[in-house]
Design an enzyme around this catalytic site. Structure first.
Site, short mmCIF file in Angstrom:
data_model
loop_
_atom_site.label_atom_id
_atom_site.label_comp_id
_atom_site.label_asym_id
_atom_site.label_seq_id
_atom_site.Cartn_x
_atom_site.Cartn_y
_atom_site.Cartn_z
N GLU A 54 2.15 1.83 -3.39
CA GLU A 54 1.07 2.38 -4.23
C GLU A 54 1.01 3.91 -4.07
OE1 GLU A 54 -3.04 1.49 -2.90
OE2 GLU A 54 -3.19 3.62 -3.38
N HIS A 55 1.04 4.38 -2.82
CA HIS A 55 1.01 5.83 -2.60
C HIS A 55 2.23 6.51 -3.23
CE1 HIS A 55 -2.08 6.99 0.62
NE2 HIS A 55 -2.44 5.81 0.13
N HIS B 98 0.83 -1.21 0.00
CA HIS B 98 0.00 0.00 0.00
C HIS B 98 0.87 1.26 0.00
CE1 HIS B 98 -2.31 3.10 2.33
NE2 HIS B 98 -3.21 2.80 1.41
N GLU C 60 -4.44 8.04 7.59
CA GLU C 60 -5.41 7.18 6.90
C GLU C 60 -5.75 5.97 7.79
OE1 GLU C 60 -4.23 6.19 2.91
OE2 GLU C 60 -5.72 4.61 2.72
#
Lengths: 418, 432
Positions: B70-71, B67, B142
């Site tokens: 991905e960012h 993840h 987040e």
């Protein structure tokens, strides 16, 4: 293709070969009052649960399953001051089934709307009690979503105390105890006899056949709602209202409400859409790039227009300790736009994104119908040259619209003591 | 380029494999305005132990790397890829699941340029200590936001019960602690291992000319140098494949208005692959409909006694190397909900027998729902089966679904429903 079935009952057919599903939307509209939202939401739940012919939700669900998993749902919504009850149906085109689905779905809709489970002037009482409980649970659960909760609280603060806009379209818990199986029959009769009705059918259909089928629904004539009744406006508050609420949550929610008297498709509307994209309505906006990305002060930070009620809201998720800094920063972003501090490249990006979204929206049947509904309620034609209208918005118009925004309320939901 | 036409739906599908190993799948949709493109690597949050590209030994990376990567892919030395899409009027996004990471855009114009942006930014890594540090702050927020989401906590709680010793029980984003251990070097090692074109696919749906589109992709890929392909080696063995490590029950207290409860079943390993696995999955989907959908007697009885309400939902998730189903509702009767759901699952045979006459209708309803998804470019791309289901399309799914018989349901019920795999998780409001 439009047909008037009865005074106040209109059918709009949108033939297209784009979709493998056929979509039907039947909209009932009436001015919202302080109490009708709750009873109409309960009514929508009752009508979609059972009918005289299909007296349990299982019987109804089984009939839908037989029709290749057709969806027929009912829900409530709002367009400005109008409260709407909507029946939405979607089902596969006849060519994918071994039976004529369209007429069967219309038959089922006929049962749901015109033959509810009512005996001797009352809705079936076990069904009624269950749906009251369910609606109560649903309303309570909505508030478990803290972003939603914060938005509702902000709206309640923003709208003046006597305003019907304070009541959400889904209703309020406090109204439920007053409703009875008999009172809901009144609600039903008012809706079915008096509401303005707009029916939309979209799909690979033959218009004449559709008109004949829809014509079997026994709607009667009714009075038209005046179109001017849709938009809501209110005078400015004397002071900015600031409210702080504490709950056990990790991430604080800070929401702001601005009066922005811009209304759907009126001359300032397209400039306002671009302004909102620049302020917080898009990932290229000042709120997103400056508050979230550059300063890392928020996980989300966005703005939203309510073009039927002259309101613009800002919603952010922040650390409670950063509250003052975030408020200052949001105000700085607005002031910057009011002073024309934005570059042409960003404005063009935002315009392109808005145009892209509008084009892409044509691929989503429910979205097309939603727009057509709003246009019908307002007596407007579909926008012909959307891209040109967006591209024609000047920087001066953006500045002018930005200067119309007046902060009215701030609301903080936080896990910490102030 | 291979072309296959699903004549019933007047729907062609084009496939090609480029010289560098990248698989391209295109589904042009007539009369649509939008094109949707999704560039996916077969790499997700559970892939935390692997042999890095060019290496010999397994390494373990911190939770949340997929993840985080991905960012970070969007950010480049002097620009953000997100802005490039913006300049071209496209919407872009990305998401990470347990077993895949996807980068996507949708646009109604400038398809060629947007495809170049998509391929270029995903194939041009740029990680520095500063940008990694900044991202740690954003992702930390987040993760915290999801901490307040009762639905997400319920789901993660269930995964913690079903896979207590496997990486599935950890939030896809990792933890505030684990992401603080991520470095630019770890990101680069991971990237080189899993972002090889041969471990990726590109799915394009909606408005397009397939031949022209494939040419654009081919030319883009020819401009670039790639490492020689090396199949990623990862450790995804379950801690206990027999499922005996499943935790039967846990609960959590949160500030919610109503209690929430979830029953989960962990599926045990099966030998199927490709279309057989898809058949197995669709048969379980249909079994769950028979047992729990709103046409079932069970549903009506539980609804009328307020054991469940309109918030009730159930789902089967099947990903590389693991699969599980879950059933959840808001309810004041948490224990009874769990008891009833488990009793229905354990009496599946009688339940299937009872619907024999309605089986065709239930199956048609499911087929109708899948046909409806053909109207959505996103659904066509998201339903693309990839390696797991031998590149099955939504149309293949419909074809496969039609072959399922009621006898298949008895068989999958016996394979899937095992009492050792069943678990319950509750979220209890604070004030009781």
């Amino acid at each position: 293709m439009d047909f008037c079935l009865q005074p106040g009952v209109n059918l709009h057919i949108i033939p297209t070969k784009q979709f493998k599903l056929t979509h039907v939307l039947i909209n009932f509209a009436t001015p919202q009052t302080n109490t009708n939202a709750t009873s109409r939401n309960l009514l929508a739940n009752l009508l979609e649960t059972s009918t005289h012919l299909y007296p349990t939700q299982t019987a109804l669900a089984r009939q839908l399953a037989k029709l290749y998993g057709a969806y027929v749902t009912m829900m409530v919504g709002r367009v400005g001051r109008l409260h709407t009850v909507r029946l939405k149906a979607s089902f596969v085109n006849d060519r994918y089934s071994d039976q004529p689905l369209f007429s069967q779905v219309i038959d089922l809709i006929n049962q749901m709307l015109f033959h509810p489970l009512v005996e001797q002037g009352e809705f079936d009482s076990p069904t009624f009690r269950l749906q009251v409980n369910n609606l109560a649970s649903t309303i309570k659960s909505l508030y478990d979503d803290k972003q939603f909760y914060a938005h509702q609280k902000l709206c309640a603060l923003y709208y003046q105390s006597n305003s019907v806009m304070r009541t959400p379209s889904f209703g309020q818990l406090a109204d439920l105890p007053r409703l009875t199986p008999a009172s809901l029959v009144n609600t039903y009769q008012q809706m079915i006899n008096d509401d303005r009705v707009d029916i939309f059918v979209m799909g690979d259909v033959q218009p004449e056949a559709v008109r004949d089928q829809i014509g079997t629904l026994p709607f009667t004539a009714r009075l038209q709602t005046k179109q001017s009744a849709v938009f809501y406006n209110q005078p400015l508050h004397d002071d900015i209202l600031q409210v702080y609420e504490r709950q056990r949550i990790t991430q604080a929610k800070l929401n702001l409400g601005y009066q922005l008297p811009v209304y759907y498709r009126q001359p300032t509307y397209f400039p306002a859409v671009v302004f909102n994209g620049l302020f917080g309505g898009s990932p290229y906006s000042k709120l997103f790039t400056n508050v979230r990305e550059k300063a890392s002060l928020a996980y989300y930070a966005s703005s939203r227009l309510s073009p039927f009620s002259g309101l613009m809201t800002v919603q952010t998720g922040i650390k409670a300790a950063d509250h003052d800094q975030v408020v200052d920063m949001i105000n700085q972003q607005l002031t910057a736009i009011q002073h024309g501090e934005f570059d042409q490249a960003t404005v063009q990006e935002i315009k392109d994104a808005i145009i892209n979204q509008q084009q892409a929206g044509k691929d989503l049947a429910t979205n097309v119908l939603e727009h057509r509904l709003v246009e019908q309620l307002l007596g407007l034609q579909p926008v012909k040259n959307f891209a040109d209208q967006i591209n024609a918005v000047s920087n001066e118009q953006i500045v002018k619209v930005a200067s119309m925004a007046k902060l009215q309320t701030t609301y903080l939901l936080s896990g910490e003591k102030r | 380029m291979d072309k296959k036409v699903y004549s019933e739906f007047e729907q062609p599908v084009y496939q090609a494999q480029l010289a560098n190993g990248l698989a391209v799948h295109m589904i042009p949709m007539r009369n649509f305005h939008k094109t949707y493109a999704m560039f996916t690597t077969n790499f997700g949050s559970i892939d935390n132990q692997f042999i890095p590209y060019g290496g010999k030994d397994y390494i373990r990376v911190p939770d949340g790397v997929a993840h985080f990567l991905e960012h970070k892919m969007f950010e480049k030395e002097d620009h953000d890829a997100f802005d490039l899409f913006g300049q071209l009027g496209a919407d872009s996004n990305a998401f990470t699941s347990f077993t895949q990471t996807s980068y996507l855009f949708s646009t109604t114009s400038h398809l060629h340029e947007n495809l170049d942006v998509l391929l270029d930014f995903v194939q041009d890594p740029y990680f520095t200590a500063q940008t990694v540090a900044k991202e740690q702050g954003i992702i930390g927020q987040e993760i915290q936001m999801y901490d307040d989401d009762a639905g997400w906590r319920l789901y993660l709680g269930m995964l913690g019960n079903l896979y207590p010793h496997d990486p599935m029980h950890i939030d896809i984003a990792g933890t505030v602690d684990s992401i603080s251990q991520i470095t630019a070097d770890i990101l680069m090692k991971t990237y080189r291992t899993f972002y090889q074109p041969s471990n990726m696919n590109l799915v394009i749906t909606g408005k397009m000319d397939p031949q022209e589109t494939l040419n654009w992709v081919t030319i883009n890929q020819q401009r670039r140098q790639f490492d020689s392909a090396q199949k990623p080696e990862r450790k995804n063995d379950l801690y206990d494949p027999s499922g005996h490590d499943v935790i039967p029950f846990r609960s959590l207290t949160m500030d919610v208005a109503r209690p929430k409860v979830m029953v989960g079943i962990r599926g045990l390993p099966v030998s199927y692959t490709g279309r057989e696995l898809l058949h197995y999955k669709l048969a379980i989907d249909l079994l769950l409909d028979v047992l729990f959908d709103d046409t079932s007697d069970n549903y009506l009885r539980l609804y009328n006694t307020e054991v469940l309400d309109d918030s009730f939902s159930y789902n089967l998730e099947m990903q590389r190397d693991f699969y599980f189903a879950y059933f959840s509702s808001d309810t004041e009767q948490m224990e009874r909900f769990a008891d009833e759901v488990i009793a229905i699952l354990e009496s599946a045979d009688q339940q299937i027998e009872a619907v024999r006459t309605r089986f065709v209708g239930i199956k048609n309803a499911e087929i109708g729902r899948l046909i409806g998804l053909l109207d959505s470019p996103e659904a066509q791309a998201n339903h693309f089966g990839g390696q797991l289901f031998d590149n099955a399309t939504l149309m293949d799914e419909i074809t496969e679904l039609r072959t399922i018989s009621i006898e298949d349901l008895y068989q999958v019920a016996h394979q899937f429903i095992k009492s050792e795999g069943i678990s319950v998780f509750q979220i209890v409001p604070e004030h009781r």
